[in-house]
Write an enzyme that holds these catalytic residues in place. Structure first.
Site, PDB file in Angstrom:
ATOM      1  CD  GLU A  90       2.541   4.285 -14.286  1.00 48.78           C
ATOM      2  OE1 GLU A  90       2.192   4.994 -15.239  1.00 48.78           O
ATOM      3  OE2 GLU A  90       2.557   4.704 -13.119  1.00 48.78           O
ATOM      4  CB  CYS A 104      12.122   3.319  -9.833  1.00 47.57           C
ATOM      5  SG  CYS A 104      10.896   3.023  -8.558  1.00 47.57           S
ATOM      6  CB  CYS A 111       0.801  -1.829  -3.272  1.00 44.51           C
ATOM      7  SG  CYS A 111       1.762  -2.098  -1.757  1.00 44.51           S
ATOM      8  CB  CYS A 115       0.835   3.903   2.028  1.00 47.43           C
ATOM      9  SG  CYS A 115       1.990   2.631   2.545  1.00 47.43           S
ATOM     10  CB  CYS A 118       0.625   5.319  -1.855  1.00 50.13           C
ATOM     11  SG  CYS A 118       1.258   4.339  -3.221  1.00 50.13           S
ATOM     12  CB  CYS A 334       8.338   8.378  -4.103  1.00 54.76           C
ATOM     13  SG  CYS A 334       8.879   6.931  -3.292  1.00 54.76           S
TER      14      CYS A 334
HETATM   15  S1  SF4 Z   1       3.713   3.556  -0.630  1.00 52.89           S
HETATM   16 FE1  SF4 Z   1       2.253   2.611  -2.058  1.00 52.89          FE
HETATM   17  S2  SF4 Z   1       3.448   1.043  -3.161  1.00 52.89           S
HETATM   18 FE2  SF4 Z   1       4.624   1.621  -1.312  1.00 52.89          FE
HETATM   19  S3  SF4 Z   1       3.991   0.134   0.270  1.00 52.89           S
HETATM   20 FE3  SF4 Z   1       2.634   1.920   0.494  1.00 52.89          FE
HETATM   21  S4  SF4 Z   1       0.814   1.419  -0.769  1.00 52.89           S
HETATM   22 FE4  SF4 Z   1       2.473   0.040  -1.399  1.00 52.89          FE
END
Ligand code: SF4
Length: 339
Positions: A90, A104, A111, A115, A118, A334
């Site tokens: 995206e 963005c 990823c 996190c 997320c 975000c």
């Molecule tokens: S917030 Fe999401 S996209 Fe950003 S580094 Fe952490 S896991 Fe990866």
């Protein structure tokens, strides 16, 4: 077939030289792509027909299709792109006004940083994006603009950890900032990282003048490792040392991003630790009230807790901004991007 957007200005030039064609043709092709927003070789009408056919035989301009397109009433638009191998990413266009349109973009499929709050990191990382796939996001977003609107900023803050894919991210940003590319000022490019010291040092050595944003989310290792598992093998001290080096080499103040999770990292003691950590450093703190993600147990903070947190930082001498959540109604804010 080669992906045209994967070619640097130099490699494109070499292709023309190797085919006994004048070098200025490469600049013409780039102008059609980046300035005149051409979608096909057919539209490049000042190139001889034979050359257009030759280019179409060897290169494809686009490698991805738009699988979904969402628009929010605040002017934010989000594209879900399907790549040639079926993977999906995206990217988002955020509008302030006609002169200030911000992209963005993503740097990886998924990823690997994990996190816990997320959406992107839920299924881990699949692969790095190629330079062409990163450039293509920018051109697909540019296509959404009115002729009078202008791309002014680019933020590498979508899916993925850009410092884990610098070999492809840097050439894409070179095209974004080149005069024959999108012509965006280098000072309006932001690379957002979870904090990989080796990558930060590489950027510092390049003295690239990009704006560096480090996603901190906690000022002590125990809480940070809980929120950002990638912190376990790195630690805040090593990240801060690399950030200091970035400032020394580039003169650019580093931004520290702090996603405020209600009841998790928004206590007064968390704010006091952040003050102690950043004291004396030329830093900007961006507080980002959490955008809830379905299926994850984290909550948006109350307005009162964000303002109390911000007050403690300000009283401690830090420069603070609270970022409002553009795009959250279409899950474009975000940490909400998904495959
Ligand atoms: S917030 Fe999401 S996209 Fe950003 S580094 Fe952490 S896991 Fe990866």
């Amino acid at each position: 077939m080669l992906h045209l957007l994967d070619q640097s200005a130099e490699t494109l030039q070499s292709w023309f030289t190797a085919h006994d064609l004048p070098g200025y043709r490469a600049a013409q092709v780039q102008r059609w792509l980046f300035e005149k927003r051409a979608r096909s070789f057919d539209q490049m009408t000042d190139l001889p027909l034979e050359l257009r056919n030759q280019l179409a035989e060897e290169f494809r301009i686009w490698s991805a299709g738009v699988a979904a397109h969402q628009e929010a009433d605040d002017g934010t638009e989000k594209l879900l792109l399907e790549l040639a191998d079926g993977q999906r990413i995206e990217c988002v266009l955020l509008r302030d006004d006609r002169e200030h349109c911000n992209m963005c973009i993503s740097s990886q499929v998924g990823c690997g940083m994990g996190c816990v709050f997320c959406a992107t990191g839920l299924d881990g990382v699949v692969r790095n994006l190629t330079t062409g796939e990163i450039v293509e996001q920018m051109l697909q977003l540019q296509r959404l603009l009115d002729p009078a609107e202008r791309l002014s900023h680019v933020v590498v803050m979508g899916m993925g950890e850009p410092l884990a894919n610098l070999d492809h991210v840097l050439p894409a940003l070179a095209l974004a900032t080149a005069r024959g590319g999108l012509g965006i000022s280098v000072r309006r490019v932001t690379i957002s990282t979870v904090g990989l010291p080796a990558g930060i040092r590489r950027l510092a050595e390049m003295n690239c003048q990009y704006h560096l944003a480090i996603s901190l989310h906690a000022a002590d290792d125990a809480l940070r490792t809980q929120l950002v598992p990638a912190n376990r093998n790195v630690g805040i001290a090593a990240i801060m040392a690399a950030a200091d080096e970035y400032f020394e080499k580039t003169g650019r103040r580093v931004t520290f991003e702090y996603v405020v999770l209600g009841g998790t990292n928004d206590r007064p003691a968390d704010a006091a630790r952040l003050v102690a950590l950043l004291h004396g450093r030329p830093a900007l703190v961006n507080l980002i009230p959490y955008n809830p993600v379905e299926g994850l147990p984290y909550h948006a903070p109350s307005a009162a807790s964000v303002s109390r947190f911000a007050d403690i930082l300000t009283d401690g001498g830090l420069t603070v901004a609270v970022r409002h959540r553009k795009g959250d109604r279409i899950d474009a804010a975000c940490g909400q991007l998904r495959r």
